[in-house]
Structure formats: structure tokens, C-alpha cells
Write a protein that holds these residues in place. Sequence first.
Motif, PDB file in Angstrom:
ATOM      1  N   LEU A  49      79.397   0.289 -16.565  1.00 56.02           N
ATOM      2  CA  LEU A  49      80.781   0.274 -16.110  1.00 56.02           C
ATOM      3  C   LEU A  49      80.842   0.857 -14.705  1.00 56.02           C
ATOM      4  CD1 LEU A  49      83.872   0.041 -16.609  1.00 56.02           C
ATOM      5  CD2 LEU A  49      83.757   2.333 -17.617  1.00 56.02           C
ATOM      6  N   THR A  50      81.431   0.097 -13.787  1.00 55.69           N
ATOM      7  CA  THR A  50      81.653   0.573 -12.428  1.00 55.69           C
ATOM      8  C   THR A  50      83.145   0.474 -12.147  1.00 55.69           C
ATOM      9  OG1 THR A  50      79.481  -0.231 -11.721  1.00 55.69           O
ATOM     10  CG2 THR A  50      81.090   0.243  -9.993  1.00 55.69           C
ATOM     11  N   LEU A  51      83.736   1.614 -11.779  1.00 57.59           N
ATOM     12  CA  LEU A  51      85.156   1.666 -11.462  1.00 57.59           C
ATOM     13  C   LEU A  51      85.317   2.201 -10.042  1.00 57.59           C
ATOM     14  CD1 LEU A  51      86.519   3.336 -14.732  1.00 57.59           C
ATOM     15  CD2 LEU A  51      86.520   0.907 -14.158  1.00 57.59           C
ATOM     16  N   ASP A  52      86.066   1.477  -9.218  1.00 53.02           N
ATOM     17  CA  ASP A  52      86.279   1.885  -7.832  1.00 53.02           C
ATOM     18  C   ASP A  52      87.723   1.609  -7.441  1.00 53.02           C
ATOM     19  OD1 ASP A  52      85.870   2.636  -5.160  1.00 53.02           O
ATOM     20  OD2 ASP A  52      85.251   0.613  -4.604  1.00 53.02           O
ATOM     21  N   ASN A  53      88.379   2.633  -6.959  1.00 55.29           N
ATOM     22  CA  ASN A  53      89.747   2.528  -6.463  1.00 55.29           C
ATOM     23  C   ASN A  53      90.710   2.026  -7.538  1.00 55.29           C
ATOM     24  OD1 ASN A  53      91.756   2.861  -4.579  1.00 55.29           O
ATOM     25  ND2 ASN A  53      91.488   0.850  -3.674  1.00 55.29           N
ATOM     26  N   ILE A  54      90.834   2.835  -8.582  1.00 59.46           N
ATOM     27  CA  ILE A  54      91.751   2.548  -9.689  1.00 59.46           C
ATOM     28  C   ILE A  54      92.847   3.602  -9.651  1.00 59.46           C
ATOM     29  CG2 ILE A  54      91.974   2.174 -12.167  1.00 59.46           C
ATOM     30  CD1 ILE A  54      89.889   0.295 -10.883  1.00 59.46           C
ATOM     31  N   LEU A  73      81.946   6.140 -11.074  1.00 64.74           N
ATOM     32  CA  LEU A  73      83.365   6.349 -10.802  1.00 64.74           C
ATOM     33  C   LEU A  73      83.557   6.730  -9.343  1.00 64.74           C
ATOM     34  CD1 LEU A  73      84.130   8.652 -13.873  1.00 64.74           C
ATOM     35  CD2 LEU A  73      84.527   6.199 -13.729  1.00 64.74           C
ATOM     36  N   ASP A  74      84.500   6.072  -8.656  1.00 64.98           N
ATOM     37  CA  ASP A  74      84.845   6.423  -7.285  1.00 64.98           C
ATOM     38  C   ASP A  74      86.315   6.079  -7.051  1.00 64.98           C
ATOM     39  OD1 ASP A  74      84.386   7.387  -4.703  1.00 64.98           O
ATOM     40  OD2 ASP A  74      83.890   5.401  -3.943  1.00 64.98           O
ATOM     41  N   LYS A  75      87.031   7.013  -6.487  1.00 71.14           N
ATOM     42  CA  LYS A  75      88.469   6.840  -6.197  1.00 71.14           C
ATOM     43  C   LYS A  75      89.238   6.450  -7.459  1.00 71.14           C
ATOM     44  CE  LYS A  75      87.227   5.175  -1.696  1.00 71.14           C
ATOM     45  NZ  LYS A  75      86.564   3.908  -1.524  1.00 71.14           N
ATOM     46  N   ILE A  76      89.218   7.345  -8.435  1.00 70.33           N
ATOM     47  CA  ILE A  76      89.811   7.087  -9.745  1.00 70.33           C
ATOM     48  C   ILE A  76      90.841   8.151 -10.055  1.00 70.33           C
ATOM     49  CG2 ILE A  76      89.307   6.841 -12.219  1.00 70.33           C
ATOM     50  CD1 ILE A  76      87.943   4.744 -10.452  1.00 70.33           C
ATOM     51  N   ASN A  77      91.927   7.751 -10.713  1.00 69.53           N
ATOM     52  CA  ASN A  77      92.949   8.687 -11.176  1.00 69.53           C
ATOM     53  C   ASN A  77      93.144   8.492 -12.677  1.00 69.53           C
ATOM     54  OD1 ASN A  77      95.036  10.513 -11.345  1.00 69.53           O
ATOM     55  ND2 ASN A  77      96.568   9.080 -10.589  1.00 69.53           N
ATOM     56  N   MET A  78      92.715   9.492 -13.453  1.00 75.31           N
ATOM     57  CA  MET A  78      92.861   9.451 -14.918  1.00 75.31           C
ATOM     58  C   MET A  78      93.688  10.661 -15.343  1.00 75.31           C
ATOM     59  SD  MET A  78      88.980   8.575 -16.122  1.00 75.31           S
ATOM     60  CE  MET A  78      88.244   9.855 -15.115  1.00 75.31           C
ATOM     61  N   THR A  79      94.911  10.463 -15.722  1.00 73.69           N
ATOM     62  CA  THR A  79      95.752  11.594 -16.109  1.00 73.69           C
ATOM     63  C   THR A  79      96.050  11.610 -17.601  1.00 73.69           C
ATOM     64  OG1 THR A  79      97.746  10.332 -15.587  1.00 73.69           O
ATOM     65  CG2 THR A  79      96.848  11.729 -13.837  1.00 73.69           C
ATOM     66  N   VAL A  80      95.440  10.722 -18.339  1.00 75.13           N
ATOM     67  CA  VAL A  80      95.720  10.607 -19.767  1.00 75.13           C
ATOM     68  C   VAL A  80      94.524  11.083 -20.589  1.00 75.13           C
ATOM     69  CG1 VAL A  80      97.347   8.722 -19.450  1.00 75.13           C
ATOM     70  CG2 VAL A  80      94.943   8.209 -19.835  1.00 75.13           C
ATOM     71  N   ARG A  81      94.659  11.077 -21.882  1.00 78.70           N
ATOM     72  CA  ARG A  81      93.662  11.611 -22.792  1.00 78.70           C
ATOM     73  C   ARG A  81      92.659  10.557 -23.265  1.00 78.70           C
ATOM     74  NH1 ARG A  81      96.525  16.029 -26.526  1.00 78.70           N
ATOM     75  NH2 ARG A  81      97.757  16.986 -24.887  1.00 78.70           N
ATOM     76  N   SER A  98      86.924  12.296  -5.105  1.00 75.48           N
ATOM     77  CA  SER A  98      87.903  11.215  -5.176  1.00 75.48           C
ATOM     78  C   SER A  98      88.255  10.843  -6.621  1.00 75.48           C
ATOM     79  CB  SER A  98      87.371   9.981  -4.449  1.00 75.48           C
ATOM     80  OG  SER A  98      86.229   9.475  -5.113  1.00 75.48           O
ATOM     81  N   VAL A  99      87.713  11.596  -7.581  1.00 77.93           N
ATOM     82  CA  VAL A  99      87.992  11.341  -8.994  1.00 77.93           C
ATOM     83  C   VAL A  99      88.888  12.456  -9.519  1.00 77.93           C
ATOM     84  CG1 VAL A  99      87.002  11.068 -11.307  1.00 77.93           C
ATOM     85  CG2 VAL A  99      85.777  10.181  -9.315  1.00 77.93           C
ATOM     86  N   THR A 100      90.088  12.101  -9.986  1.00 82.23           N
ATOM     87  CA  THR A 100      90.985  13.084 -10.579  1.00 82.23           C
ATOM     88  C   THR A 100      91.191  12.744 -12.042  1.00 82.23           C
ATOM     89  OG1 THR A 100      92.959  11.833  -9.948  1.00 82.23           O
ATOM     90  CG2 THR A 100      92.199  13.521  -8.405  1.00 82.23           C
ATOM     91  N   MET A 118      82.089  17.656  -7.975  1.00 82.79           N
ATOM     92  CA  MET A 118      82.049  17.904  -6.540  1.00 82.79           C
ATOM     93  C   MET A 118      83.445  17.765  -5.950  1.00 82.79           C
ATOM     94  SD  MET A 118      78.767  15.479  -5.785  1.00 82.79           S
ATOM     95  CE  MET A 118      79.475  14.133  -6.731  1.00 82.79           C
ATOM     96  N   GLY A 119      83.589  18.251  -4.730  1.00 86.56           N
ATOM     97  CA  GLY A 119      84.819  18.024  -3.987  1.00 86.56           C
ATOM     98  C   GLY A 119      85.297  19.261  -3.270  1.00 86.56           C
ATOM     99  N   ARG A 120      85.559  19.117  -1.990  1.00 85.81           N
ATOM    100  CA  ARG A 120      86.036  20.248  -1.189  1.00 85.81           C
ATOM    101  C   ARG A 120      87.341  20.804  -1.728  1.00 85.81           C
ATOM    102  NH1 ARG A 120      87.117  19.058   4.586  1.00 85.81           N
ATOM    103  NH2 ARG A 120      88.236  17.367   3.612  1.00 85.81           N
TER     104      ARG A 120
END
Length: 163
Positions: A49-54, A73-81, A98-100, A118-120
Motif C-alpha cells: 500500500l502506497t498513500l501520498d497526499n491524502i 505513507l507521505d502527506k497523510i491526514n488520519m484523524t479517525v480510529r 507530513s503524516v498526521t 519524525m518531524g520538526r
Amino acid sequence: MLRDISLTDVKTIGTGCFERCSGLQNLTLSNIETIGDYAFRLCTGLLTLTLDNIQAIGKSAFASCTSLESVELDKINMTVRYVFQVCDKIESLSLGGSVTWGEWAFAFMRGLKDVLIMGRDRELIPAYSFSGCTSLKRVSLETDEPPTLGEHCFPIGAAEISA
């Protein structure tokens, strides 16, 4: 039989759209606004599975993909369970800046052993993020400042957490 899917620039993949598509083996998704709840749940043949900019991933979108071994995973927003609940063959995750994600996002991935975060600007590891990940042995944090750790964000027994 559907084995490979590559979708780019799609607005929405609806709730349960590919649920139980057991022949699916390789999935690449990029530039998608929303992946609905349960969209790929129980795709038991899915290997990569490759996910980019979701922009948004729904609840249990990839849950019970029991053969899934590789996730990028790159540029992903997952706020659910439970996004990857019971994806027990995934042994490692690398989560860049870039993954939240929200509470319980990676919960119950019982084969997960190593996590690199990772992430500043990573300020928070949400509560219960890795709860139920019973094989988790190492968590590495590569952040400029130590993040706040939400309650029970790592399972009891995680052997090594380093910053």
C-alpha cells in the motif's frame, strides 16, 4: 479479478467502495481528498500500500487487511480510529512530519515491532496511537523538541523508546 489499483486525482473513494476485494494485491493512491470509512477493509490479499497526499482517511479504511506487509505513507491526514487495525503483518512504520493522525489510528497492529516518528514540528503523539500493538519493541523519535505523549499512546511492554 482486480489485482492492482493505482488511482490519482480522485476526489472521494466512498464508504466500503472496495471492501472485501480479496484479490487486490497492490494499491497506490495519490492526490485524493477523502478515502471513506471501510473503503478497503477486509482486502485480505492486499500486500503493498502506497498513500501520498491524502487529505482524509476514514475509520477502519484499511482494517483487517491481514496480508498487508508494506505501507508507505507521505502527506497523510488520519484523524479517525483503527485505520490499520488487525493488519498484523506490518512490522515497521516510518511516520514523517507530513503524516498526521488521531487517537487509535494504528491501534491493534499486533505484528508491529518498530516505529520511527519524525518531524520538526511534531508536537503530539495522540492518545492510544499504538494501543494493542503487542509486539511493539522499539519506538524512535526524531523530532526537534520532545513531543507530548498522549495517554496510553504506546502499549505496556514497549521495550525501547528513544529520542
